[in-house]
Design a protein around this motif. Sequence first.
Motif, PDB file in Angstrom:
ATOM      1  N   TYR A  12     -10.082  43.172  65.719  1.00 60.44           N
ATOM      2  CA  TYR A  12      -9.236  43.178  64.532  1.00 60.44           C
ATOM      3  C   TYR A  12      -9.654  44.324  63.610  1.00 60.44           C
ATOM      4  O   TYR A  12     -10.833  44.633  63.486  1.00 60.44           O
ATOM      5  CB  TYR A  12      -9.390  41.836  63.808  1.00 60.44           C
ATOM      6  N   ARG A  13      -8.664  44.939  62.969  1.00 60.88           N
ATOM      7  CA  ARG A  13      -8.892  45.988  61.964  1.00 60.88           C
ATOM      8  C   ARG A  13      -8.205  45.574  60.663  1.00 60.88           C
ATOM      9  O   ARG A  13      -7.182  44.883  60.692  1.00 60.88           O
ATOM     10  CB  ARG A  13      -8.275  47.316  62.416  1.00 60.88           C
ATOM     11  N   THR A  14      -8.716  46.052  59.553  1.00 61.86           N
ATOM     12  CA  THR A  14      -8.100  45.764  58.259  1.00 61.86           C
ATOM     13  C   THR A  14      -6.624  46.130  58.259  1.00 61.86           C
ATOM     14  O   THR A  14      -5.809  45.430  57.640  1.00 61.86           O
ATOM     15  CB  THR A  14      -8.859  46.498  57.133  1.00 61.86           C
ATOM     16  N   THR A  15      -6.247  47.170  58.959  1.00 55.23           N
ATOM     17  CA  THR A  15      -4.834  47.572  59.004  1.00 55.23           C
ATOM     18  C   THR A  15      -3.958  46.549  59.737  1.00 55.23           C
ATOM     19  O   THR A  15      -2.733  46.642  59.673  1.00 55.23           O
ATOM     20  CB  THR A  15      -4.679  48.959  59.674  1.00 55.23           C
ATOM     21  N   ASP A  16      -4.569  45.569  60.387  1.00 53.23           N
ATOM     22  CA  ASP A  16      -3.825  44.504  61.076  1.00 53.23           C
ATOM     23  C   ASP A  16      -3.526  43.315  60.167  1.00 53.23           C
ATOM     24  O   ASP A  16      -2.843  42.370  60.584  1.00 53.23           O
ATOM     25  CB  ASP A  16      -4.628  43.979  62.276  1.00 53.23           C
ATOM     26  N   ALA A  17      -4.027  43.330  58.941  1.00 49.03           N
ATOM     27  CA  ALA A  17      -3.940  42.153  58.069  1.00 49.03           C
ATOM     28  C   ALA A  17      -2.496  41.689  57.861  1.00 49.03           C
ATOM     29  O   ALA A  17      -2.176  40.510  58.063  1.00 49.03           O
ATOM     30  CB  ALA A  17      -4.617  42.424  56.731  1.00 49.03           C
ATOM     31  N   HIS A  18      -1.634  42.580  57.461  1.00 45.62           N
ATOM     32  CA  HIS A  18      -0.251  42.189  57.164  1.00 45.62           C
ATOM     33  C   HIS A  18       0.447  41.620  58.404  1.00 45.62           C
ATOM     34  O   HIS A  18       1.087  40.563  58.345  1.00 45.62           O
ATOM     35  CB  HIS A  18       0.528  43.378  56.597  1.00 45.62           C
ATOM     36  N   THR A  19       0.294  42.299  59.525  1.00 47.15           N
ATOM     37  CA  THR A  19       0.962  41.848  60.761  1.00 47.15           C
ATOM     38  C   THR A  19       0.416  40.512  61.235  1.00 47.15           C
ATOM     39  O   THR A  19       1.186  39.631  61.627  1.00 47.15           O
ATOM     40  CB  THR A  19       0.810  42.912  61.866  1.00 47.15           C
ATOM     41  N   THR A  20      -0.894  40.336  61.207  1.00 51.40           N
ATOM     42  CA  THR A  20      -1.459  39.061  61.668  1.00 51.40           C
ATOM     43  C   THR A  20      -1.053  37.924  60.743  1.00 51.40           C
ATOM     44  O   THR A  20      -0.782  36.808  61.203  1.00 51.40           O
ATOM     45  CB  THR A  20      -2.995  39.127  61.824  1.00 51.40           C
ATOM     46  N   PHE A  21      -0.964  38.205  59.448  1.00 53.17           N
ATOM     47  CA  PHE A  21      -0.509  37.176  58.519  1.00 53.17           C
ATOM     48  C   PHE A  21       0.932  36.774  58.826  1.00 53.17           C
ATOM     49  O   PHE A  21       1.276  35.589  58.825  1.00 53.17           O
ATOM     50  CB  PHE A  21      -0.639  37.657  57.072  1.00 53.17           C
ATOM     51  N   GLN A  22       1.775  37.748  59.123  1.00 50.11           N
ATOM     52  CA  GLN A  22       3.161  37.444  59.478  1.00 50.11           C
ATOM     53  C   GLN A  22       3.234  36.634  60.773  1.00 50.11           C
ATOM     54  O   GLN A  22       4.046  35.719  60.886  1.00 50.11           O
ATOM     55  CB  GLN A  22       3.977  38.721  59.608  1.00 50.11           C
TER      56      GLN A  22
END
Length: 170
Positions: A12-22
């Motif tokens: 996981y990368r910080t840039t994945d936060a929005h997508t994983t939350f969705q």
Amino acid sequence: MNTRESFRVRAYRTTDAHTTFQIFHRAITVTASADYTAEQITAWAQTERWDIAAWDLSMRRRKSYVAVIGEQVVGFSDISDDGYIDMLYVSPDVARRGVARELLTFLEHQARSHGAKRLTANVSITARKFFEALGFQIVAEQHPVLDDVVFTNFRMMKLLGTDHQPNVNR
């Protein structure tokens, strides 16, 4: 999205936060809605409990991984050193196409490499048959309460060695 492409698992990368939350939100409101009431889905998927920064911090603390097709994140999970899986969610867009299986296989490898003797998880009604198909057994039916709403889920475990007895404590 072309789901015939092969997918891979990466950290996981910080840039994945929005997508994983969705993905988390859609997996609950779309996929799990077949097995839980509208009241339960609302309590479970409360997006106001999270902001993206808090979500990201939580994902990083849990040693999370994402499944990607090309560069598109399509699922995520996590594993503790002792084999506890806190979250495993897959986008409804790629459900039943092997993404969750690939994630769980990866997590099992990670757990074994850290010397874990078992995998454990609190599994939804929706995911129960999937976990059973991959060798997990129900340890207990549970009835957690979230925002005064009672749920049903299952404490499940998979032993990673044949010489270990089940232990429901993690």
